[in-house]
Design a protein around this motif. Sequence first.
Motif, PDB file in Angstrom:
ATOM      1  N   ALA A  25       0.830  -1.207   0.000  1.00  6.82           N
ATOM      2  CA  ALA A  25       0.000   0.000   0.000  1.00  6.82           C
ATOM      3  C   ALA A  25       0.866   1.259   0.000  1.00  6.82           C
ATOM      4  O   ALA A  25       0.527   2.252  -0.654  1.00  6.82           O
ATOM      5  N   ALA A  26       1.982   1.223   0.708  1.00  6.14           N
ATOM      6  CA  ALA A  26       2.864   2.393   0.801  1.00  6.14           C
ATOM      7  C   ALA A  26       3.454   2.773  -0.555  1.00  6.14           C
ATOM      8  O   ALA A  26       3.789   3.942  -0.781  1.00  6.14           O
ATOM      9  N   LEU A  27       3.570   1.824  -1.473  1.00  5.64           N
ATOM     10  CA  LEU A  27       4.097   2.136  -2.807  1.00  5.64           C
ATOM     11  C   LEU A  27       3.196   3.109  -3.560  1.00  5.64           C
ATOM     12  O   LEU A  27       3.643   3.811  -4.465  1.00  5.64           O
ATOM     13  N   TYR A  28       1.934   3.144  -3.193  1.00  2.00           N
ATOM     14  CA  TYR A  28       0.944   3.957  -3.908  1.00  2.00           C
ATOM     15  C   TYR A  28       0.632   5.289  -3.228  1.00  2.00           C
ATOM     16  O   TYR A  28      -0.178   6.056  -3.720  1.00  2.00           O
ATOM     17  N   VAL A  29       1.267   5.560  -2.104  1.00  2.57           N
ATOM     18  CA  VAL A  29       0.985   6.789  -1.363  1.00  2.57           C
ATOM     19  C   VAL A  29       1.799   7.940  -1.950  1.00  2.57           C
ATOM     20  O   VAL A  29       3.028   7.863  -2.034  1.00  2.57           O
ATOM     21  N   TYR A  30       1.087   8.983  -2.334  1.00  4.83           N
ATOM     22  CA  TYR A  30       1.755  10.151  -2.899  1.00  4.83           C
ATOM     23  C   TYR A  30       2.418  10.963  -1.802  1.00  4.83           C
ATOM     24  O   TYR A  30       1.927  11.057  -0.688  1.00  4.83           O
ATOM     25  N   ASN A  31       3.546  11.554  -2.132  1.00  2.00           N
ATOM     26  CA  ASN A  31       4.376  12.324  -1.220  1.00  2.00           C
ATOM     27  C   ASN A  31       3.700  13.647  -0.864  1.00  2.00           C
ATOM     28  O   ASN A  31       3.229  14.356  -1.744  1.00  2.00           O
ATOM     29  N   PRO A  46       2.954  16.198  -4.293  1.00  3.18           N
ATOM     30  CA  PRO A  46       1.800  15.324  -4.485  1.00  3.18           C
ATOM     31  C   PRO A  46       1.783  14.545  -5.802  1.00  3.18           C
ATOM     32  O   PRO A  46       0.962  13.668  -5.982  1.00  3.18           O
ATOM     33  N   ALA A  47       2.673  14.846  -6.707  1.00  7.45           N
ATOM     34  CA  ALA A  47       2.729  14.114  -7.971  1.00  7.45           C
ATOM     35  C   ALA A  47       3.697  12.933  -7.903  1.00  7.45           C
ATOM     36  O   ALA A  47       3.886  12.237  -8.885  1.00  7.45           O
ATOM     37  N   VAL A  48       4.310  12.704  -6.730  1.00  7.94           N
ATOM     38  CA  VAL A  48       5.338  11.667  -6.602  1.00  7.94           C
ATOM     39  C   VAL A  48       4.891  10.591  -5.623  1.00  7.94           C
ATOM     40  O   VAL A  48       4.403  10.885  -4.537  1.00  7.94           O
ATOM     41  N   ARG A  49       5.050   9.347  -6.023  1.00  4.28           N
ATOM     42  CA  ARG A  49       4.809   8.210  -5.138  1.00  4.28           C
ATOM     43  C   ARG A  49       5.962   7.234  -5.309  1.00  4.28           C
ATOM     44  O   ARG A  49       6.633   7.238  -6.358  1.00  4.28           O
ATOM     45  N   PRO A  50       6.229   6.394  -4.307  1.00  5.56           N
ATOM     46  CA  PRO A  50       7.369   5.470  -4.421  1.00  5.56           C
ATOM     47  C   PRO A  50       7.335   4.592  -5.663  1.00  5.56           C
ATOM     48  O   PRO A  50       8.377   4.291  -6.237  1.00  5.56           O
ATOM     49  N   LEU A  51       6.151   4.180  -6.087  1.00  2.00           N
ATOM     50  CA  LEU A  51       6.057   3.316  -7.265  1.00  2.00           C
ATOM     51  C   LEU A  51       6.362   4.061  -8.550  1.00  2.00           C
ATOM     52  O   LEU A  51       6.788   3.485  -9.529  1.00  2.00           O
ATOM     53  N   GLY A  52       6.182   5.367  -8.524  1.00  2.00           N
ATOM     54  CA  GLY A  52       6.389   6.154  -9.739  1.00  2.00           C
ATOM     55  C   GLY A  52       5.199   6.072 -10.658  1.00  2.00           C
ATOM     56  O   GLY A  52       4.139   5.562 -10.293  1.00  2.00           O
ATOM     57  N   GLU A  53       5.353   6.541 -11.864  1.00  2.00           N
ATOM     58  CA  GLU A  53       4.287   6.562 -12.872  1.00  2.00           C
ATOM     59  C   GLU A  53       4.834   6.051 -14.196  1.00  2.00           C
ATOM     60  O   GLU A  53       6.020   6.184 -14.469  1.00  2.00           O
ATOM     61  N   LEU A  54       3.969   5.486 -14.983  1.00  2.00           N
ATOM     62  CA  LEU A  54       4.362   5.071 -16.329  1.00  2.00           C
ATOM     63  C   LEU A  54       4.522   6.309 -17.207  1.00  2.00           C
ATOM     64  O   LEU A  54       3.711   7.234 -17.131  1.00  2.00           O
ATOM     65  N   PRO A  55       5.545   6.329 -18.056  1.00  2.00           N
ATOM     66  CA  PRO A  55       5.705   7.462 -18.966  1.00  2.00           C
ATOM     67  C   PRO A  55       4.653   7.422 -20.082  1.00  2.00           C
ATOM     68  O   PRO A  55       4.053   6.389 -20.352  1.00  2.00           O
TER      69      PRO A  55
END
Length: 148
Positions: A127-133, A137-146
């Motif tokens: 769950a923590a991989l999906y929590v935005y910083n 607020p645009a950053v989360r540990p999992l990141g985003e697909l380009p």
Amino acid sequence: IFSMWTEAELAVIGIVPVTTDMTNFKNKEYYINTDITYAYNTETGKATGTYGTATAKAIADLKTSHKKAINSEAANRLAPTDWMVLREADGGTAMPSDIKTKRAAVRTKANAMCVQIDGAANVDALAALYVYNNADPAVRPLGELPEV
């Protein structure tokens, strides 16, 4: 009657305010929450709804579904340029190199995200991989697909 009557008038016919205690309630995506139980306090004339201890869903199942979602999103991002792959494979016009680079970046990031998901030790880590910083607020540990 709910906006016109006072709490005391409503209580006479058995309608009392209910406060829900969310202390034990956890994210439904990762946990199975118990049914809520209600208790009436005769001193205050109010009721409280409380959840019991939540049970974590099976981590293996969650990892599988999250990886499927990542791979599905990657496929959706690649789909608009799939025709260029086929055109080139059939001996037609070569795909522009910038599109090849962007497509490779999507596949690379999707693979990296799946590795991060596999590395989650438990449900809370997943769950923590999906929590935005909070700081960004645009950053989360999992990141985003380009984008392609």
